[in-house]
Design a protein around this motif. Structure first.
Motif, PDB file in Angstrom:
ATOM      1  N   ARG A  69      -6.375   3.925  17.780  1.00  0.00           N
ATOM      2  CA  ARG A  69      -5.773   5.320  17.266  1.00  0.00           C
ATOM      3  C   ARG A  69      -4.740   5.771  16.769  1.00  0.00           C
ATOM      4  NH1 ARG A  69     -10.867   9.574  19.090  1.00  0.00           N
ATOM      5  NH2 ARG A  69     -12.140   7.879  17.340  1.00  0.00           N
ATOM      6  N   PRO A  70      -5.016   6.459  15.795  1.00  0.00           N
ATOM      7  CA  PRO A  70      -3.054   6.673  15.475  1.00  0.00           C
ATOM      8  C   PRO A  70      -2.516   8.075  16.362  1.00  0.00           C
ATOM      9  CG  PRO A  70      -4.497   7.101  12.969  1.00  0.00           C
ATOM     10  CD  PRO A  70      -5.481   6.581  14.540  1.00  0.00           C
ATOM     11  N   ASN A  71      -1.358   7.630  17.228  1.00  0.00           N
ATOM     12  CA  ASN A  71      -0.936   9.132  17.283  1.00  0.00           C
ATOM     13  C   ASN A  71      -0.331   9.945  16.962  1.00  0.00           C
ATOM     14  OD1 ASN A  71       2.172   8.655  17.117  1.00  0.00           O
ATOM     15  ND2 ASN A  71       1.005   6.496  18.425  1.00  0.00           N
ATOM     16  N   TRP A  72       0.022  11.322  16.739  1.00  0.00           N
ATOM     17  CA  TRP A  72       0.603  12.678  15.625  1.00  0.00           C
ATOM     18  C   TRP A  72       1.631  11.796  15.359  1.00  0.00           C
ATOM     19  CZ3 TRP A  72       4.693  14.896  14.954  1.00  0.00           C
ATOM     20  CH2 TRP A  72       4.567  16.012  13.851  1.00  0.00           C
ATOM     21  N   PHE A  73       2.616  11.074  15.850  1.00  0.00           N
ATOM     22  CA  PHE A  73       3.406  10.947  14.942  1.00  0.00           C
ATOM     23  C   PHE A  73       3.187   9.917  14.151  1.00  0.00           C
ATOM     24  CE2 PHE A  73       4.836  12.580  19.312  1.00  0.00           C
ATOM     25  CZ  PHE A  73       6.049  13.743  19.009  1.00  0.00           C
ATOM     26  N   VAL A  74       2.130   8.775  14.534  1.00  0.00           N
ATOM     27  CA  VAL A  74       1.956   7.979  12.777  1.00  0.00           C
ATOM     28  C   VAL A  74       1.256   8.824  11.541  1.00  0.00           C
ATOM     29  CG1 VAL A  74       0.463   5.917  11.691  1.00  0.00           C
ATOM     30  CG2 VAL A  74       1.253   6.300  14.296  1.00  0.00           C
ATOM     31  N   PHE A  75       1.272  10.044  12.133  1.00  0.00           N
ATOM     32  CA  PHE A  75       0.517  10.975  10.276  1.00  0.00           C
ATOM     33  C   PHE A  75       1.461  11.615  10.123  1.00  0.00           C
ATOM     34  CE2 PHE A  75      -3.285  11.160  13.144  1.00  0.00           C
ATOM     35  CZ  PHE A  75      -4.518  11.355  12.127  1.00  0.00           C
ATOM     36  N   ALA A  76       2.725  12.412  10.619  1.00  0.00           N
ATOM     37  CA  ALA A  76       3.684  12.661  10.866  1.00  0.00           C
ATOM     38  C   ALA A  76       4.855  12.238   9.257  1.00  0.00           C
ATOM     39  CB  ALA A  76       5.014  13.243  12.070  1.00  0.00           C
ATOM     40  N   PRO A  77       5.435  10.993   8.420  1.00  0.00           N
ATOM     41  CA  PRO A  77       5.668  10.119   7.715  1.00  0.00           C
ATOM     42  C   PRO A  77       5.167  10.575   6.862  1.00  0.00           C
ATOM     43  CG  PRO A  77       5.577   8.853   9.899  1.00  0.00           C
ATOM     44  CD  PRO A  77       5.105   9.620  10.528  1.00  0.00           C
ATOM     45  N   HIS A  78       3.984  10.668   6.666  1.00  0.00           N
ATOM     46  CA  HIS A  78       2.263  11.078   5.923  1.00  0.00           C
ATOM     47  C   HIS A  78       3.388  12.274   5.927  1.00  0.00           C
ATOM     48  CE1 HIS A  78       1.811   6.872   5.972  1.00  0.00           C
ATOM     49  NE2 HIS A  78       1.387   7.696   7.066  1.00  0.00           N
ATOM     50  N   ALA A  79       2.843  13.436   6.224  1.00  0.00           N
ATOM     51  CA  ALA A  79       2.746  14.864   5.933  1.00  0.00           C
ATOM     52  C   ALA A  79       4.506  15.131   5.488  1.00  0.00           C
ATOM     53  CB  ALA A  79       2.755  15.158   7.037  1.00  0.00           C
ATOM     54  N   SER A  80       5.321  14.525   5.861  1.00  0.00           N
ATOM     55  CA  SER A  80       6.612  14.257   5.892  1.00  0.00           C
ATOM     56  C   SER A  80       7.357  14.400   4.043  1.00  0.00           C
ATOM     57  CB  SER A  80       7.537  14.101   6.270  1.00  0.00           C
ATOM     58  OG  SER A  80       9.026  14.570   5.779  1.00  0.00           O
ATOM     59  N   GLN A  81       6.618  13.412   4.045  1.00  0.00           N
ATOM     60  CA  GLN A  81       6.483  12.805   2.575  1.00  0.00           C
ATOM     61  C   GLN A  81       5.540  13.748   1.655  1.00  0.00           C
ATOM     62  OE1 GLN A  81       8.397   9.787   1.753  1.00  0.00           O
ATOM     63  NE2 GLN A  81       7.472   8.715  -0.030  1.00  0.00           N
ATOM     64  N   THR A  82       4.800  14.488   2.285  1.00  0.00           N
ATOM     65  CA  THR A  82       3.585  15.218   1.021  1.00  0.00           C
ATOM     66  C   THR A  82       4.695  16.516   0.572  1.00  0.00           C
ATOM     67  OG1 THR A  82       2.113  14.405   1.929  1.00  0.00           O
ATOM     68  CG2 THR A  82       2.430  16.788   1.012  1.00  0.00           C
ATOM     69  N   GLY A  83       5.798  17.142   1.934  1.00  0.00           N
ATOM     70  CA  GLY A  83       6.006  17.708   1.809  1.00  0.00           C
ATOM     71  C   GLY A  83       7.408  17.108   0.854  1.00  0.00           C
ATOM     72  N   GLY A  84       7.743  16.311   0.822  1.00  0.00           N
ATOM     73  CA  GLY A  84       8.850  15.665  -0.034  1.00  0.00           C
ATOM     74  C   GLY A  84       8.905  15.895  -1.413  1.00  0.00           C
ATOM     75  N   GLN A  85       7.572  15.211  -1.227  1.00  0.00           N
ATOM     76  CA  GLN A  85       6.575  15.075  -3.020  1.00  0.00           C
ATOM     77  C   GLN A  85       7.165  16.943  -3.984  1.00  0.00           C
ATOM     78  OE1 GLN A  85       6.138  13.248  -5.235  1.00  0.00           O
ATOM     79  NE2 GLN A  85       6.035  10.781  -3.659  1.00  0.00           N
ATOM     80  N   GLY A  86       6.597  17.955  -2.459  1.00  0.00           N
ATOM     81  CA  GLY A  86       6.955  18.944  -2.761  1.00  0.00           C
ATOM     82  C   GLY A  86       7.983  19.831  -3.697  1.00  0.00           C
ATOM     83  N   MET A  87       8.901  19.293  -2.741  1.00  0.00           N
ATOM     84  CA  MET A  87      10.666  19.101  -3.322  1.00  0.00           C
ATOM     85  C   MET A  87      11.031  18.495  -4.095  1.00  0.00           C
ATOM     86  SD  MET A  87      11.875  19.246   0.720  1.00  0.00           S
ATOM     87  CE  MET A  87      10.832  19.071   2.616  1.00  0.00           C
ATOM     88  N   LEU A  88      10.896  17.454  -4.573  1.00  0.00           N
ATOM     89  CA  LEU A  88      10.672  16.708  -5.231  1.00  0.00           C
ATOM     90  C   LEU A  88       9.907  17.367  -6.824  1.00  0.00           C
ATOM     91  CD1 LEU A  88      12.185  14.499  -6.958  1.00  0.00           C
ATOM     92  CD2 LEU A  88       9.716  12.989  -6.904  1.00  0.00           C
ATOM     93  N   GLY A  89       8.887  18.253  -6.472  1.00  0.00           N
ATOM     94  CA  GLY A  89       8.436  18.509  -7.594  1.00  0.00           C
ATOM     95  C   GLY A  89       9.796  19.557  -8.349  1.00  0.00           C
ATOM     96  N   ALA A  90       9.898  20.478  -6.933  1.00  0.00           N
ATOM     97  CA  ALA A  90      10.845  22.155  -7.192  1.00  0.00           C
ATOM     98  C   ALA A  90      12.409  21.579  -7.810  1.00  0.00           C
ATOM     99  CB  ALA A  90      10.896  22.511  -6.170  1.00  0.00           C
TER     100      ALA A  90
END
Length: 421
Positions: A69-90
């Motif tokens: 089972r993944p720990n929180w820090f395995v989710f974190a890179p994907h969540a950060s990448q999603t935020g980055g996609q929003g920044m790229l759009g901006a």
């Protein structure tokens, strides 16, 4: 030797400074862009995910995958990448705005071509742009606003109720934005999204990511076997209260098999400093490492994840999304996040999570057939966000290896010279 609190605080600050300065530009006077920060943060999370993941699954290899089972820090890179996609759009939207100031687009197709959009992203932006133009938003302003959804779930707009609500909310943000010139108004909306995502990305990484780096560094230098008891009695985070961490840890052991899994932490731990939850989470990960069965291990990891996620969302993200004082050159962050909520999407490796899927899985909030469920929620509202995240966790727990397909961190294309179209 006992380390006194002031020295501990100084040590923590220095470690965090080292963590946050990793990957910065060589020139000291060069300010990193939001996307440069995002790239550094995503890479930092990937490093932590593998180091902590190896503790829970000794067979995990760098760059490899695990069925634990993944720990929180395995989710974190994907969540950060999603935020980055929003920044790229901006960033791309701002480039269009800057270009249009000197040479307005000749048509909507021309504007979307300038943005470099293709495929579904282009169709979504075109659909939303046309709706905004119908609300009186000028062409380049409409295209720049619509382009903010470039990496989002455009399929959500196939529901005409969602399209109508989303375009209406964007148009309202535009007309209320500071500035007189249409492109100034559009830029205020773009600026708001970029700042919100950037500040949230930095706040969470500094706090939660920094705490994990301190923990892993402490663990690496600890003499002898590391146990949950040693974590609770020896590992220190500034502002964490040892008695509170122990109480949260002991509560987790007593309720680890509860269904639903504990998540109402403000009620369960009134008055607790939520930094204490991070220490308890690390102790739970150690407990999971030593668990006698995979089922017990996975249950402990999941509850540790809830502890970390509460700290992340309740204490670090919420003040960014709903700040006590608004910037005069921004629109309402809460209103902007509400407009975007129906289209939110995160790729957890090979597993896609959308807020629309979550909203449609819940009872209809208002019972009104004229409104779509995804438009009845807001990412800026803590409980809407919190329950959506817990839903994402449960989805991911059914496909643990999917999350180990780590994202390729983004680069900032606007930092490089490009020919104007």
């Amino acid at each position: 030797m006992e380390i006194h609190p002031p020295l501990r605080a100084l040590t923590s600050s220095l470690l965090l400074l080292a963590l946050l300065s990793w990957g910065l530009p060589a020139r000291a006077d060069e300010e990193p862009t939001p996307l440069a920060d995002n790239r550094r943060i995503t890479l930092g999370y990937i490093d932590i995910a593998y180091e902590l993941g190896t503790l829970l699954d000794p067979s995990l290899q760098p760059g490899g995958s695990s069925t634990v089972r993944p720990n929180w820090f395995v989710f974190a890179p994907h969540a950060s990448q999603t935020g980055g996609q929003g920044m790229l759009g901006a960033a791309l939207a701002r480039r269009l705005i800057d270009t249009a100031r000197g040479r307005p687009s000749l048509s909507l197709v021309h504007a979307l071509d300038r943005l470099g959009l293709t495929g579904e992203a282009k169709l979504t932006a075109e659909r939303l742009s046309l709706e905004l133009i119908a609300y009186g938003v000028p062409l380049d302003a409409a295209a720049s606003l619509a382009s903010l959804t470039r990496a989002m779930n455009g399929r959500a707009l196939a529901d005409p109720r969602t399209l109508t609500a989303t375009s209406s909310r964007f148009a309202s943000l535009y007309w209320r934005a500071p500035g007189f010139h249409p492109l100034d108004k559009a830029e205020a909306v773009v600026r708001t999204l970029e700042r919100t995502l950037h500040e949230g990305n930095l706040a969470i990484f500094t706090d939660v990511g920094g705490s994990a780096r301190l923990y892993l560094d402490w663990r690496r230098t600890a003499v002898g076997e590391v146990t949950p008891e040693r974590v609770l009695s020896e590992f220190w985070l500034q502002d964490a209260v040892p008695e509170e961490s122990r109480r949260a840890y002991e509560y987790a052991l007593a309720h680890v098999n509860d269904s639903p899994r504990p998540f109402l932490f403000a009620n369960l731990f009134p008055g607790m400093h939520w930094k204490s939850l991070l220490v308890a989470a690390f102790a739970l990960y150690e407990e999971a490492r030593l668990a006698p069965t995979p089922a017990t291990r996975d249950a402990l990891i999941a509850l540790g994840n809830n502890y970390v996620a509460w700290r992340e969302q309740h204490d670090m993200a919420q003040p960014v999304f709903t700040p006590p004082v608004s910037y005069p050159d921004e629109v309402s962050r809460a209103a902007l996040l509400k407009a975007l909520t129906p289209m939110l999407k995160t790729d957890f490796g090979t597993l896609e999570w959308t807020y629309a899927d979550y909203a449609y899985s819940q009872p209809d909030r208002d019972g009104n057939p004229l409104t779509s469920p995804p438009t009845e929620y807001s990412w800026a509202v803590f409980w809407d966000r919190w329950t959506g995240i817990l839903y994402a966790f449960e989805q991911a727990y059914g496909s643990p290896s999917a999350l180990w397909a780590m994202p390729e961190p983004l680069t900032d294309p606007t930092a490089q010279p490009s020919s104007e179209r």
